[in-house]
Write an enzyme that holds these catalytic residues in place. Structure first.
Site, PDB file in Angstrom:
ATOM      1  N   ARG A 226       7.841   2.618 -25.524  1.00 47.67           N
ATOM      2  CA  ARG A 226       8.816   3.661 -25.875  1.00 47.67           C
ATOM      3  C   ARG A 226      10.138   3.053 -26.319  1.00 47.67           C
ATOM      4  O   ARG A 226      10.752   3.491 -27.295  1.00 47.67           O
ATOM      5  CB  ARG A 226       9.054   4.596 -24.688  1.00 47.67           C
ATOM      6  CG  ARG A 226       7.923   5.550 -24.375  1.00 47.67           C
ATOM      7  CD  ARG A 226       8.408   6.659 -23.448  1.00 47.67           C
ATOM      8  NE  ARG A 226       9.002   6.144 -22.229  1.00 47.67           N
ATOM      9  CZ  ARG A 226       8.330   5.894 -21.116  1.00 47.67           C
ATOM     10  NH1 ARG A 226       7.020   6.112 -21.070  1.00 47.67           N
ATOM     11  NH2 ARG A 226       8.949   5.435 -20.037  1.00 47.67           N
ATOM     12  N   ASP A 262      -0.733 -17.169 -24.259  1.00 48.61           N
ATOM     13  CA  ASP A 262      -1.087 -17.479 -22.878  1.00 48.61           C
ATOM     14  C   ASP A 262      -1.698 -18.871 -22.826  1.00 48.61           C
ATOM     15  O   ASP A 262      -2.306 -19.328 -23.801  1.00 48.61           O
ATOM     16  CB  ASP A 262      -2.070 -16.452 -22.304  1.00 48.61           C
ATOM     17  CG  ASP A 262      -2.022 -16.392 -20.787  1.00 48.61           C
ATOM     18  OD1 ASP A 262      -1.325 -15.523 -20.245  1.00 48.61           O
ATOM     19  OD2 ASP A 262      -2.668 -17.243 -20.144  1.00 48.61           O
ATOM     20  N   ALA A 294       3.906 -21.394 -22.252  1.00 44.77           N
ATOM     21  CA  ALA A 294       5.002 -20.501 -22.614  1.00 44.77           C
ATOM     22  C   ALA A 294       6.273 -21.266 -22.981  1.00 44.77           C
ATOM     23  O   ALA A 294       6.912 -20.988 -23.997  1.00 44.77           O
ATOM     24  CB  ALA A 294       5.289 -19.537 -21.462  1.00 44.77           C
ATOM     25  N   ASP A 314       6.482 -12.059 -19.300  1.00 46.20           N
ATOM     26  CA  ASP A 314       5.817 -11.588 -18.080  1.00 46.20           C
ATOM     27  C   ASP A 314       5.098 -12.754 -17.406  1.00 46.20           C
ATOM     28  O   ASP A 314       3.875 -12.763 -17.288  1.00 46.20           O
ATOM     29  CB  ASP A 314       4.830 -10.468 -18.413  1.00 46.20           C
ATOM     30  CG  ASP A 314       4.304  -9.773 -17.158  1.00 46.20           C
ATOM     31  OD1 ASP A 314       4.943  -9.890 -16.094  1.00 46.20           O
ATOM     32  OD2 ASP A 314       3.246  -9.119 -17.241  1.00 46.20           O
ATOM     33  N   CYS A 354       7.824 -11.297 -11.010  1.00 49.79           N
ATOM     34  CA  CYS A 354       7.013 -10.775  -9.893  1.00 49.79           C
ATOM     35  C   CYS A 354       7.169 -11.648  -8.652  1.00 49.79           C
ATOM     36  O   CYS A 354       6.327 -11.627  -7.762  1.00 49.79           O
ATOM     37  CB  CYS A 354       5.548 -10.655 -10.304  1.00 49.79           C
ATOM     38  SG  CYS A 354       4.770 -12.201 -10.811  1.00 49.79           S
TER      39      CYS A 354
END
Length: 410
Positions: A226, A262, A294, A314, A354
């Site tokens: 979005r 990745d 990365a 991420d 995370c």
């Protein structure tokens, strides 16, 4: 029942709502007998005042996980309470994340967050993936209670136990059953497809790998798409640490070209299978997958004129312990610094952490420092956490682990 006397600091932590007792919190000379692996123990403070009943581990740095404020709970009482808590967790998910045509996957049980320490269960369409993560829960009687409760969820279900290999090694757990714990199908299928935000993903219970989409990022996948669409800059997107394509596939609905990066070839092969499950995406967007580290790939791009309209970061948890937090912050800063440099003016940065050892405040400060070093003005538009089927317990900060910042870069 064995009794464990714990330090005053640990007792204060439990009284404040925490559930863990670390091995360093134990007072060994006060233990009259060594508890068996996975046994129930009564916890007391230094004055021998009972604090409750816990599951004991002989291997983990978390020596005991509180399961009840009632001391001297029997195994039968624990199992009865276990079923009550499982039913409550499943009912909460029926309210929070009802199964629909657009999304038929969510977390059913989230360990301590559901007052069920050592137990995680995820639903992927007609599969349930169960993880029993402690010596006290990786037991046949616990499996029986869980299977009975989960089997009542659907008329077509297969329950697989797939513990995290690293946790199994640390907890010194026996291998899980090779076949399903339960299945309404005589063939006991090992593969299925599930739907997340109207996109289809593949899951293979026999592969030993995690699912192709992290369920805790479900709402963040949609929020990222979005935000990129609202920015008006949708030509090229880059998804760093794409794993099996969660963010990348959502961005292919918006962008003209998406690159997923990745270090794992098998993860990228799974991402490509997921892309093939959604042929409408290939028809409107050019997508490629690149196997690369990365940091190395971003350094390479930094020396080229290539720019992007949206970049997702991420990475896996950089800080698996408190001691690793300082190094993790350096890693987050480098990733964000290079990503900010690579964004076109008006571009969108979706950056994630995370690592529960890195707080939201610390992570936000690191992204701010990266923006300052890059000489770019970065506006924080949205801050997200895990989806509500991964609830946070305010007195257990370890359940607040996922941070997702959506930023606009001038």
């Amino acid at each position: 029942m064995p009794t464990l006397r714990i330090s005053r600091r640990a007792a204060d932590r439990l009284r404040a709502g925490h559930l863990w007792v670390y091995r360093t919190d134990l007072e060994p000379h006060q233990i009259p007998e060594t508890p068996e692996p996975g046994s129930l123990v009564t916890l007391t403070d230094s004055r021998s005042i009972p604090l409750g009943t816990a599951l004991y581990s002989t291997a983990s740095t978390i020596a005991a996980r509180l399961i009840s404020r009632t001391p001297a709970l029997t195994r039968a009482q624990y199992l009865t309470g276990l079923r009550t808590r499982i039913d409550a967790a499943l009912e909460l998910r029926r309210t929070l994340v009802p199964i629909t045509e657009s999304t038929n996957a969510h977390r059913l049980i989230f360990s301590e967050a559901d007052n069920l320490p050592g137990i995680i269960a995820d639903r992927y369409n007609d599969f349930v993936l169960l993880q029993l993560l402690t010596q006290g829960t990786a037991q046949d009687d616990v499996r029986a209670v869980l299977t009975d409760a989960l089997a009542a969820e659907s008329s077509a279900f297969t329950v697989w136990e797939r513990p995290d290999p690293r946790i199994r090694e640390l907890e010194q757990l026996a291998p899980p059953p090779s076949g399903p714990l339960f299945s309404t199908s005589t063939e006991a299928p090992t593969t299925t497809t599930f739907t997340l935000n109207n996109l289809r993903f593949h899951y293979d219970a026999a592969s030993g790998q995690k699912t192709g989409a992290f369920l805790d990022q479900r709402l963040n996948y949609a929020a990222a798409a979005r935000a990129v669409q609202a920015s008006g800059h949708t030509a090229k997107a880059l998804d760093i640490c794409t794993y099996q394509g969660g963010f990348a596939l959502h961005l292919t609905q918006i962008c003209s070209h998406v690159t997923g990066v990745d270090a794992s070839r098998s993860a990228l092969e799974a991402a490509d299978r997921n892309l093939l499950l959604n042929p409408q995406l290939s028809e409107r967007c050019e997508t490629d997958w690149i196997e690369a580290d990365a940091f190395e790939y971003l350094r390479h791009l930094d020396s080229t004129p290539e720019k992007f309209d949206a970049i997702v970061l991420d990475p896996p948890a950089f800080a698996k312990s408190k001691r690793a937090a300082e190094g993790a912050l350096r890693g987050y800063k480098e990733l964000n610094l290079r990503a900010i440099r690579l964004l076109n003016p008006g571009g969108t940065l979706i950056t994630n952490s995370c690592s529960h050892h890195v707080s939201l405040q610390e992570f936000t400060a690191i992204v701010a420092a990266a923006a300052s070093d890059a000489g770019r003005r970065v506006q924080l538009l949205e801050t997200h956490a895990a989806a509500p089927d991964h609830p946070e317990i305010l007195t257990l900060p370890e359940t607040r682990y996922l941070k997702c910042l959506i930023c606009r870069v001038d």
